[in-house]
Design a protein around this motif. Structure first.
Motif, PDB file in Angstrom:
ATOM      1  N   LYS A 141       0.833  -1.209   0.000  1.00 21.75           N
ATOM      2  CA  LYS A 141       0.000   0.000   0.000  1.00 21.75           C
ATOM      3  C   LYS A 141       0.871   1.264   0.000  1.00 21.75           C
ATOM      4  O   LYS A 141       0.612   2.211  -0.744  1.00 21.75           O
ATOM      5  CB  LYS A 141      -0.919  -0.039   1.229  1.00 21.75           C
TER       6      LYS A 141
ATOM      7  N   TYR B 282       2.388   1.759  -3.424  1.00 23.92           N
ATOM      8  CA  TYR B 282       1.423   2.347  -4.360  1.00 23.92           C
ATOM      9  C   TYR B 282       1.303   3.850  -4.123  1.00 23.92           C
ATOM     10  O   TYR B 282       1.237   4.630  -5.072  1.00 23.92           O
ATOM     11  CB  TYR B 282       0.044   1.693  -4.220  1.00 23.92           C
ATOM     12  N   GLU B 283       1.267   4.260  -2.882  1.00 26.93           N
ATOM     13  CA  GLU B 283       1.171   5.688  -2.567  1.00 26.93           C
ATOM     14  C   GLU B 283       2.409   6.434  -3.060  1.00 26.93           C
ATOM     15  O   GLU B 283       2.305   7.542  -3.588  1.00 26.93           O
ATOM     16  CB  GLU B 283       0.982   5.897  -1.058  1.00 26.93           C
TER      17      GLU B 283
ATOM     18  N   ARG C 180       2.037   6.794  -6.744  1.00 21.18           N
ATOM     19  CA  ARG C 180       0.958   7.737  -7.052  1.00 21.18           C
ATOM     20  C   ARG C 180       1.413   9.191  -6.889  1.00 21.18           C
ATOM     21  O   ARG C 180       0.962  10.068  -7.618  1.00 21.18           O
ATOM     22  CB  ARG C 180      -0.244   7.480  -6.140  1.00 21.18           C
ATOM     23  N   HIS C 181       2.320   9.439  -5.962  1.00 21.57           N
ATOM     24  CA  HIS C 181       2.771  10.808  -5.694  1.00 21.57           C
ATOM     25  C   HIS C 181       4.031  11.195  -6.464  1.00 21.57           C
ATOM     26  O   HIS C 181       4.573  12.275  -6.268  1.00 21.57           O
ATOM     27  CB  HIS C 181       2.977  10.999  -4.191  1.00 21.57           C
TER      28      HIS C 181
ATOM     29  N   GLU D 283       5.161  11.794 -10.223  1.00 25.64           N
ATOM     30  CA  GLU D 283       4.568  11.951 -11.551  1.00 25.64           C
ATOM     31  C   GLU D 283       5.189  11.015 -12.592  1.00 25.64           C
ATOM     32  O   GLU D 283       4.484  10.367 -13.363  1.00 25.64           O
ATOM     33  CB  GLU D 283       4.698  13.409 -12.012  1.00 25.64           C
TER      34      GLU D 283
ATOM     35  N   TYR E  74       4.313   7.354 -11.762  1.00 24.81           N
ATOM     36  CA  TYR E  74       2.886   7.104 -12.005  1.00 24.81           C
ATOM     37  C   TYR E  74       2.605   6.989 -13.509  1.00 24.81           C
ATOM     38  O   TYR E  74       1.846   6.119 -13.938  1.00 24.81           O
ATOM     39  CB  TYR E  74       2.033   8.206 -11.377  1.00 24.81           C
ATOM     40  N   ARG E  75       3.226   7.841 -14.303  1.00 25.99           N
ATOM     41  CA  ARG E  75       3.039   7.793 -15.749  1.00 25.99           C
ATOM     42  C   ARG E  75       3.558   6.465 -16.307  1.00 25.99           C
ATOM     43  O   ARG E  75       2.888   5.803 -17.109  1.00 25.99           O
ATOM     44  CB  ARG E  75       3.748   8.967 -16.415  1.00 25.99           C
TER      45      ARG E  75
ATOM     46  N   THR F 292       1.059   3.662 -15.174  1.00 21.99           N
ATOM     47  CA  THR F 292      -0.204   3.593 -15.914  1.00 21.99           C
ATOM     48  C   THR F 292       0.026   3.107 -17.348  1.00 21.99           C
ATOM     49  O   THR F 292      -0.776   2.348 -17.875  1.00 21.99           O
ATOM     50  CB  THR F 292      -0.944   4.953 -15.918  1.00 21.99           C
TER      51      THR F 292
END
Length: 119
Positions: free
Chosen positions: A26, A29-30, A33-34, A36, A39-40, A43
């Motif tokens: 978890k 993941y955070e 997510r924080h 950039e 996260y790019r 995804t």
């Protein structure tokens, strides 16, 4: 009896959520997510995986360039420290869940095995 099994399953869910493996996942993941860039990359990698998985499930042909694109996306993801950590933690959590499933399936496997042995 089945109500008892569901109650135990719910206890297992709570235990999984409270486990250090899940908590680390978890947090990873955070962290992604924080960030950039991470996260790019995440995804993009996830989207590529999902498209290939959908094609595989429907029996559609997966083109060599799609495989190459997926490999490049994975390489980029693995080069990012946060994503690399996330993938390692996902793998560990997946192994734990697979072990749990194997334990839960033992009674059925033993039943099937004993049935086959009596023939």
């Amino acid at each position: 009896m089945s109500n008892q099994l569901y109650a135990i399953a719910e206890q297992l869910e709570k235990a999984i959520r409270a486990s250090s493996d899940f908590q680390q996942l978890k947090q990873a993941y955070e962290a992604v997510r924080h960030d950039e860039t991470a996260y790019r990359l995440f995804t993009n990698f996830r989207d590529v995986q999902m498209r290939l998985h959908e094609k595989q499930m429907t029996g559609a042909e997966i083109l060599p360039e799609e495989v190459e694109h997926a490999q490049k996306a994975m390489m980029l993801a693995q080069q990012n420290a946060k994503l690399s950590q996330l993938m390692a933690l996902e793998q560990r959590m997946s192994m734990v869940l697979a072990d749990i499933q194997q334990i839960a399936m033992k009674p059925l496997e033993e039943l099937y095995r004993s049935f086959m042995e009596t023939e």
